[in-house]
Design a protein around this motif. Structure first.
Motif, PDB file in Angstrom:
ATOM      1  N   GLU A 164       0.831  -1.208   0.000  1.00 39.15           N
ATOM      2  CA  GLU A 164       0.000   0.000   0.000  1.00 39.15           C
ATOM      3  C   GLU A 164       0.868   1.262   0.000  1.00 39.15           C
ATOM      4  O   GLU A 164       0.582   2.217  -0.707  1.00 39.15           O
ATOM      5  N   GLN A 165       1.952   1.241   0.782  1.00 39.97           N
ATOM      6  CA  GLN A 165       2.839   2.404   0.828  1.00 39.97           C
ATOM      7  C   GLN A 165       3.503   2.634  -0.522  1.00 39.97           C
ATOM      8  O   GLN A 165       3.579   3.771  -1.005  1.00 39.97           O
ATOM      9  N   ILE A 166       3.982   1.577  -1.154  1.00 40.43           N
ATOM     10  CA  ILE A 166       4.604   1.699  -2.481  1.00 40.43           C
ATOM     11  C   ILE A 166       3.580   2.247  -3.469  1.00 40.43           C
ATOM     12  O   ILE A 166       3.882   3.138  -4.267  1.00 40.43           O
ATOM     13  N   LYS A 167       2.369   1.734  -3.430  1.00 40.54           N
ATOM     14  CA  LYS A 167       1.305   2.197  -4.327  1.00 40.54           C
ATOM     15  C   LYS A 167       1.024   3.684  -4.108  1.00 40.54           C
ATOM     16  O   LYS A 167       0.904   4.442  -5.074  1.00 40.54           O
ATOM     17  N   ASN A 168       0.932   4.107  -2.848  1.00 43.58           N
ATOM     18  CA  ASN A 168       0.684   5.529  -2.555  1.00 43.58           C
ATOM     19  C   ASN A 168       1.813   6.410  -3.091  1.00 43.58           C
ATOM     20  O   ASN A 168       1.555   7.459  -3.679  1.00 43.58           O
ATOM     21  N   TRP A 169       3.052   5.981  -2.870  1.00 41.87           N
ATOM     22  CA  TRP A 169       4.190   6.762  -3.377  1.00 41.87           C
ATOM     23  C   TRP A 169       4.192   6.781  -4.907  1.00 41.87           C
ATOM     24  O   TRP A 169       4.525   7.789  -5.513  1.00 41.87           O
ATOM     25  N   TYR A 170       3.816   5.649  -5.498  1.00 39.02           N
ATOM     26  CA  TYR A 170       3.753   5.603  -6.968  1.00 39.02           C
ATOM     27  C   TYR A 170       2.708   6.586  -7.494  1.00 39.02           C
ATOM     28  O   TYR A 170       2.957   7.316  -8.462  1.00 39.02           O
ATOM     29  N   VAL A 171       1.543   6.616  -6.884  1.00 39.38           N
ATOM     30  CA  VAL A 171       0.481   7.537  -7.312  1.00 39.38           C
ATOM     31  C   VAL A 171       0.965   8.984  -7.194  1.00 39.38           C
ATOM     32  O   VAL A 171       0.774   9.790  -8.109  1.00 39.38           O
ATOM     33  N   GLU A 172       1.611   9.323  -6.086  1.00 41.42           N
ATOM     34  CA  GLU A 172       2.159  10.669  -5.907  1.00 41.42           C
ATOM     35  C   GLU A 172       3.168  11.003  -7.005  1.00 41.42           C
ATOM     36  O   GLU A 172       3.140  12.100  -7.573  1.00 41.42           O
ATOM     37  N   THR A 173       4.039  10.050  -7.293  1.00 41.39           N
ATOM     38  CA  THR A 173       5.057  10.265  -8.330  1.00 41.39           C
ATOM     39  C   THR A 173       4.408  10.454  -9.693  1.00 41.39           C
ATOM     40  O   THR A 173       4.806  11.327 -10.461  1.00 41.39           O
ATOM     41  N   SER A 174       3.406   9.657 -10.000  1.00 44.20           N
ATOM     42  CA  SER A 174       2.695   9.786 -11.276  1.00 44.20           C
ATOM     43  C   SER A 174       2.063  11.164 -11.410  1.00 44.20           C
ATOM     44  O   SER A 174       2.124  11.792 -12.466  1.00 44.20           O
ATOM     45  N   GLN A 175       1.455  11.621 -10.320  1.00 40.11           N
ATOM     46  CA  GLN A 175       0.774  12.910 -10.349  1.00 40.11           C
ATOM     47  C   GLN A 175       1.748  14.070 -10.516  1.00 40.11           C
ATOM     48  O   GLN A 175       1.423  15.068 -11.155  1.00 40.11           O
ATOM     49  N   THR A 176       2.928  13.949  -9.938  1.00 38.94           N
ATOM     50  CA  THR A 176       3.894  15.053 -10.033  1.00 38.94           C
ATOM     51  C   THR A 176       4.801  14.963 -11.258  1.00 38.94           C
ATOM     52  O   THR A 176       5.567  15.883 -11.517  1.00 38.94           O
ATOM     53  N   SER A 177       4.702  13.886 -12.015  1.00 41.16           N
ATOM     54  CA  SER A 177       5.580  13.732 -13.189  1.00 41.16           C
ATOM     55  C   SER A 177       5.338  14.811 -14.240  1.00 41.16           C
ATOM     56  O   SER A 177       6.226  15.119 -15.036  1.00 41.16           O
ATOM     57  N   SER A 178       4.178  15.420 -14.215  1.00 39.51           N
ATOM     58  CA  SER A 178       3.887  16.479 -15.188  1.00 39.51           C
ATOM     59  C   SER A 178       4.739  17.728 -14.938  1.00 39.51           C
ATOM     60  O   SER A 178       4.829  18.597 -15.804  1.00 39.51           O
ATOM     61  N   TYR A 179       5.381  17.820 -13.779  1.00 43.51           N
ATOM     62  CA  TYR A 179       6.205  18.989 -13.453  1.00 43.51           C
ATOM     63  C   TYR A 179       7.658  18.863 -13.902  1.00 43.51           C
ATOM     64  O   TYR A 179       8.441  19.792 -13.716  1.00 43.51           O
ATOM     65  N   MET A 180       8.027  17.731 -14.487  1.00 45.05           N
ATOM     66  CA  MET A 180       9.426  17.512 -14.852  1.00 45.05           C
ATOM     67  C   MET A 180       9.955  18.572 -15.807  1.00 45.05           C
ATOM     68  O   MET A 180      11.053  19.089 -15.621  1.00 45.05           O
ATOM     69  N   LYS A 181       9.187  18.893 -16.819  1.00 45.39           N
ATOM     70  CA  LYS A 181       9.643  19.910 -17.787  1.00 45.39           C
ATOM     71  C   LYS A 181       9.890  21.232 -17.081  1.00 45.39           C
ATOM     72  O   LYS A 181      10.909  21.892 -17.308  1.00 45.39           O
ATOM     73  N   LYS A 182       8.971  21.611 -16.219  1.00 47.09           N
ATOM     74  CA  LYS A 182       9.125  22.856 -15.463  1.00 47.09           C
ATOM     75  C   LYS A 182      10.359  22.799 -14.570  1.00 47.09           C
ATOM     76  O   LYS A 182      11.086  23.781 -14.428  1.00 47.09           O
ATOM     77  N   ASP A 183      10.608  21.632 -13.965  1.00 47.93           N
ATOM     78  CA  ASP A 183      11.805  21.465 -13.135  1.00 47.93           C
ATOM     79  C   ASP A 183      13.070  21.734 -13.936  1.00 47.93           C
ATOM     80  O   ASP A 183      13.983  22.421 -13.461  1.00 47.93           O
ATOM     81  N   PHE A 184      13.134  21.188 -15.140  1.00 45.07           N
ATOM     82  CA  PHE A 184      14.337  21.390 -15.956  1.00 45.07           C
ATOM     83  C   PHE A 184      14.467  22.833 -16.421  1.00 45.07           C
ATOM     84  O   PHE A 184      15.579  23.354 -16.516  1.00 45.07           O
TER      85      PHE A 184
END
Length: 193
Positions: A164-184
Motif C-alpha cells: 500500500e505504501q509503495i502504491k501511494n508513493w507511486y500515485v504521488e510520483t505519477s501525479q507530479t511527473s507532469s512537473y518535470m519539464k518545469k523542473d528542468f
C-alpha cells in the motif's frame, strides 16, 4: 550571478540524474526491464562531472562560463532521458514497474535533501538546520523501499502495508511527473543566474 541559486540548480540536476540511475539499476535488480548499459554510463559520467564541479562552491565561488555550459549540456541530456523515464512512470503496469519508479524517486529525494543541507552549510546555516531535521524522514523512506526491493528480488512475501505504501508513493510520483519539464526549466535558469 548568485552562487547559492546556481548550487540549487546543481543539486536538483544531480537529484534527477540519481533518479534516472536508480531507476535503471532497480529495473535490473527486479529483472523488470533491459539494463541499458549505455544510459548508465552516460548518467555515471554526468554524475561524476557534477560532483567535480561542486568543489567550485567550497569557497563561495560562482560557476564560470565553462562550468555553466557543461551543466546546461548535462541538463539537456538529463531532460531528454527524463522524457523516456516519464513515459515509463505513466505506463507502469506491474508492481515491479511501480517499485522501480518509487525507488528512484525516494532515492532522488534523499539526495536532494542532502544537497540542500550542503548548500545551507555553504551559504545559509538556517537552511542547513531546517533540512537536517528531515534526514531521518528520508532515511526511513529509503530503508522501506530497500526492504521491499530486497523482498521482491528474493521472492519473499511483501506485506499489504508495504504494498500500500509503495502504491501511494507511486500515485504521488505519477501525479507530479507532469512537473518535470518545469523542473528542468528551473534548473537551467538557476545554473545561469
Amino acid at each position: 550571478m548568485n552562487a547559492a541559486i546556481q548550487y540549487n540548480g546543481l543539486v536538483l540536476l544531480y537529484g534527477y540524474l540519481q533518479r534516472l540511475y536508480v531507476h535503471e539499476r532497480t529495473k535490473r535488480l527486479l529483472d523488470n526491464g533491459a539494463f541499458n548499459v549505455e544510459k548508465i554510463d552516460i548518467i555515471t559520467q554526468h554524475l561524476k562531472k557534477i560532483h567535480d564541479i561542486t568543489d567550485v562552491f567550497d569557497n563561495n565561488k560562482k560557476l564560470d562560463e565553462t562550468n555553466q555550459a557543461l551543466l546546461l549540456d548535462i541538463a539537456n541530456v538529463c531532460s531528454e532521458m527524463s522524457d523516456e523515464y516519464k513515459n515509463e512512470i505513466l505506463n507502469s503496469k506491474t508492481f515491479k514497474d511501480e517499485l522501480a519508479v518509487v525507488a528512484s524517486t525516494i532515492y532522488a529525494e534523499e539526495h536532494i535533501n542532502n544537497g540542500i543541507i550542503k548548500m545551507g552549510e555553504l551559504f545559509n546555516p538556517e537552511i542547513q538546520d531546517r533540512f537536517m531535521q528531515q534526514i531521518l524522514y528520508y532515511r526511513n523512506r529509503v530503508a522501506l523501499v530497500n526492504a521491499v526491493v530486497q523482498k521482491e528480488t528474493e521472492g519473499k512475501e511483501i506485506s499489504e502495508k508495504e504494498k500500500e505504501q509503495i502504491k501511494n508513493w507511486y500515485v504521488e510520483t505519477s501525479q507530479t511527473s507532469s512537473y518535470m519539464k518545469k523542473d528542468f526549466d528551473s534548473i537551467k535558469e538557476y545554473i545561469q543566474s
